[in-house]
Design an enzyme around this catalytic site. Structure first.
Site, PDB file in Angstrom:
ATOM      1  N   ASP A 403       9.140  23.462 -52.429  1.00  0.00           N
ATOM      2  CA  ASP A 403       9.922  22.266 -52.721  1.00  0.00           C
ATOM      3  C   ASP A 403       9.756  21.841 -54.175  1.00  0.00           C
ATOM      4  O   ASP A 403       8.698  21.997 -54.778  1.00  0.00           O
ATOM      5  CB  ASP A 403       9.446  21.138 -51.795  1.00  0.00           C
ATOM      6  CG  ASP A 403      10.218  19.848 -51.998  1.00  0.00           C
ATOM      7  OD1 ASP A 403      11.435  19.862 -51.765  1.00  0.00           O
ATOM      8  OD2 ASP A 403       9.598  18.847 -52.380  1.00  0.00           O
ATOM      9  N   GLU A 456      13.208  26.094 -54.393  1.00  0.00           N
ATOM     10  CA  GLU A 456      14.228  25.060 -54.531  1.00  0.00           C
ATOM     11  C   GLU A 456      14.207  24.651 -56.000  1.00  0.00           C
ATOM     12  O   GLU A 456      13.418  23.806 -56.413  1.00  0.00           O
ATOM     13  CB  GLU A 456      13.932  23.859 -53.632  1.00  0.00           C
ATOM     14  CG  GLU A 456      15.079  22.858 -53.620  1.00  0.00           C
ATOM     15  CD  GLU A 456      14.628  21.396 -53.624  1.00  0.00           C
ATOM     16  OE1 GLU A 456      15.503  20.529 -53.494  1.00  0.00           O
ATOM     17  OE2 GLU A 456      13.434  21.131 -53.780  1.00  0.00           O
TER      18      GLU A 456
END
Length: 722
Positions: A403, A456
């Site tokens: 993330d 990401e």
């Protein structure tokens, strides 16, 4: 026997080396046993081998410290303490009689920050020493004045089980007999300033259910063997379609207080659904223990502990094993970018900025009010890298979606010009974070080649998914955030205006092969006022669903692996809410069930036709037929593999059917529809094409062509059948 300063330090819990004083010690007067036992009435020493009481300890100065000589014995021996607590008596093994547990090699590697699996030594480990069952505890807190283990087993009294400092690596350790799996504990840390902190274990393998914050003793789950079948399913040339899931809101139990499903219940309900829908992988939003439901797991306090919201660590292993038995991969969202400021967590862990930066210009995220890991500190980088390996090796997950990578790569991420510190070369790149990500990917790849990592990453940072030897970051895949933003903006336009934004759909293939891209329609696109994916589609009900189906057809035809957030597969109407179930009742509406059936069939087509997945990341696998028909908002392209398989994809993003529409093709032969998002079974108008034979009429720079009817607001795919 003691000077008053030593006594005072022990009683106050401030002594920096209790193992040098307590337990059985050789002295000039012979063997002496000393014990600090607040609340004890009397204390005796019992020979463990025969159970004979060999000494009674005297209370020192009327306090909680007891001491006495062992008459007639010169050599230390195994013993227990016989304690009269007033209301009951108890025989206990003395934790101060046990030697250090960390070996020289462990200490060396921990000090270097190169221990591949520090979780095998740090944390809380049930074990047996010299026939005595208990738990070995170890924690890194190099700047603490004193560290104790506290829990229900010692009345949360930090004087009872003070730890031994291994100066070489800054780790405190002890072995506590009679503690067992399921016992709650924390570390009580006295800082150099004299403050006392209660911290959960950074390496805890289990934690209490929020709002409680204690760590829970739990054995380290066994290693999951690598599976060659999973390696093949994760490969770059495999058909990958990911179903992204928030475990707490996929489906709830309304008849039982609207509670969450457990890991085992999810194994029984989610996995069959995913298999039926044809997805190849489940991606779970972070399952690390976290204190606040509203963070969805993205602000974890227990990186090594599966959240207790849904069950035990063994329950999670059961979920992963069940998924694999059904041919489904499991991916976990993983958050090494930041951590919350909760007092029981990593913040100011030993009274200093141990895991985070001291300067808030490096160490504080203003977007999320969280702290940033100090990746330049070798022990911190080791902690995080080992955690990645932990989930892959111990729980058998197929990979990690990392993330907020962009926030890690840039020192000026979301900061004003005067609120960040340049790197040593004066640039904005976070060189330490880059080194950490490369090292993490290198170690994961070397130790578990079957595993995959996803970034990401929303910037144009180069070579994110390129190998380390090519100067890349070493991720296997990167989320294509640009594709997602452009295509959603295009689809939100009224069809009459789409011709002016034609480039938003044609731009993607120009860079589609610069990285190994995943096309994501993730949870981030259905929260914070954005509405659902369906809600962004223009027009009346029929047109909104037709737009959605056409968009999904375009997505599955486009190069790149696929990711869809839960609910999007049946056209969830409302924005996602993490505190309630998806709106499964919508499937009673044929338009919603039609979208669901389409997604299932798109996954089947992607799997069945190698041209749609085999060379996703090579420009040889994609060719435009027509990218400039902006007046009609029609796009057409070819997908192919190296074995000559071809799939023709045509998209019409207006509500007007295009009759007698000529498409140039490179190969003579007969073409058959394999997917038509306007089919009646999906809720469409039912316009379709029978098998079509290519005509020897040149078009779009090709020698032959097809004449087709392109349905309104639809994507149609054709295979060449000979």
């Amino acid at each position: 026997m003691f000077n008053q300063d030593v006594i005072a330090a022990l009683l106050a819990g401030e002594h920096d080396d209790p193992f040098a004083v307590l337990g059985m010690q050789r002295t000039a007067d012979g063997l002496v046993v000393r014990a600090l036992l607040p609340g004890a009435c009397t204390v005796g020493v019992v020979e463990r081998a025969g159970g004979r009481e060999v000494a009674t300890l005297d209370r020192v100065d009327g306090g909680d410290l007891f001491a006495g000589r062992i008459v007639g014995r010169d050599e230390p021996f195994a013993y227990r303490l016989r304690i009269d607590w007033g209301m009951h008596r108890q025989d206990l093994d003395d934790s101060y009689r046990f030697p250090p547990r960390l070996g020289d090699t462990d200490v060396w590697l921990l000090a270097e920050g190169t221990h591949l699996r520090p979780y095998e030594k740090l944390g809380a480990h049930p074990l047996e020493i010299d026939g005595v069952a208990g738990v070995g505890f170890a924690v890194w807190a190099p700047n603490a004045k004193r560290v104790s283990v506290v829990g229900g087993f010692n009345n949360w009294d930090g004087r009872r089980h003070m730890m031994r400092l291994r100066h070489e690596c800054g780790v405190w350790e002890t072995f506590i007999p009679d503690v067992a799996a399921g016992d709650r504990y924390k570390f009580e840390i006295r800082t150099q300033q004299g403050d006392v902190l209660l911290k959960c274990d950074p390496f805890a393998f289990r934690a209490e259910m929020r709002p409680a914050t204690a760590s829970v003793v739990n054995g380290l789950v066994p290693v999951t063997p690598a599976d060659p079948a999973r390696q093949r399913a994760n490969a770059l040339d495999a058909p990958i379609s990911i179903y992204e899931v928030h475990a707490g809101s996929w489906r709830r139990v309304p008849d039982d207080g609207n509670r969450w499903l457990t890991y085992r219940e999810l194994a029984g309900q989610l996995i069959p659904y995913v298999k039926e829908m044809g997805f190849t992988h489940i991606e779970l939003l972070p399952l690390n223990e976290h204190p606040f439901d509203g963070s969805w797991g993205y602000q974890p306090t227990g990186l090594y502990a599966p959240t207790s919201r849904f069950g035990s660590p063994d329950d999670l292993r059961y979920f992963v094993e069940t998924a694999h038995a059904n041919g489904i991969g499991v991916l976990l969202d993983w958050v090494p970018a930041h951590f919350p400021t909760d007092a029981h967590g990593l913040a100011q862990f030993d009274g200093t900025c141990l895991y985070e930066h001291t300067d808030p210009r490096e160490g504080f995220h203003h977007d999320w009010n969280t702290l940033i890991y100090n990746y330049g500190r070798k022990e911190v980088a080791n902690y995080l890298t080992a955690n990645a390996l932990f989930w892959i090796e111990r729980y058998g997950v197929d990979g990690l979606r990392v993330d907020a990578v962009s926030s890690m790569l840039y020192r000026d991420y979301s900061r004003a010009h005067d609120q960040w510190i340049p790197n040593r070369f004066g640039g904005r790149e976070n060189l330490e974070a880059i080194d950490f990500l490369r090292s993490m990917n290198r170690i994961v790849c070397a130790e578990r080649p079957s595993a995959i990592t996803f970034a990401e990453e929303s910037s144009s940072f180069p070579n994110v998914s390129r190998p380390l030897e090519m100067g890349g970051l070493g991720f296997h895949y990167k989320w294509n955030m640009g594709w997602m933003n452009d295509t959603l903006a295009y689809m939100a336009q009224d069809p009459v205006h789409r011709k002016y934004d034609h480039g938003k759909l044609t731009f993607g293939p120009f860079y589609a092969f610069s990285e190994n891209f995943v096309l994501p329609l993730s949870h981030d696109e259905v929260v914070h006022g954005k509405g659902s994916i369906l809600a962004r589609m223009p027009g009346d009900d029929w047109q909104r669903f037709a737009n959605l189906r056409a968009y999904y057809g375009f997505m599955w035809g486009h190069p790149g692996k696929k990711l869809l957030f839960m609910g999007c597969e049946f056209g969830q109407a409302d924005e996602w809410q993490a505190d309630r179930s998806l709106d499964w009742h919508l499937l009673a509406n044929p338009l919603h069930s039609g979208v669901q059936r389409l997604v299932r069939d798109l996954n089947a087509v992607q799997r069945h036709y190698p041209a749609l997945h085999r060379i996703d990341f090579d420009s040889r696998g994609f060719e435009w037929i027509s990218h400039d028909d902006c007046e009609n908002s029609v796009f057409s392209f070819i997908r192919r593999d190296d074995d000559g398989h071809v799939v023709l994809v045509i998209c019409n993003f207006t509500p007007v059917p295009r009759h007698d529409y000529r498409i140039g093709v490179s190969a003579h032969g007969r073409y058959r529809e394999i997917i038509n998002t306007d089919a009646a079974i999906y809720g469409g108008s039912g316009i379709h094409n029978d098998d079509r034979l290519a005509e020897p009429v040149a078009s779009h720079g090709r020698d032959c062509s097809l004449v087709l009817t392109v349905p309104p607001l639809a994507t149609v795919m054709f295979e060449l059948i000979g």
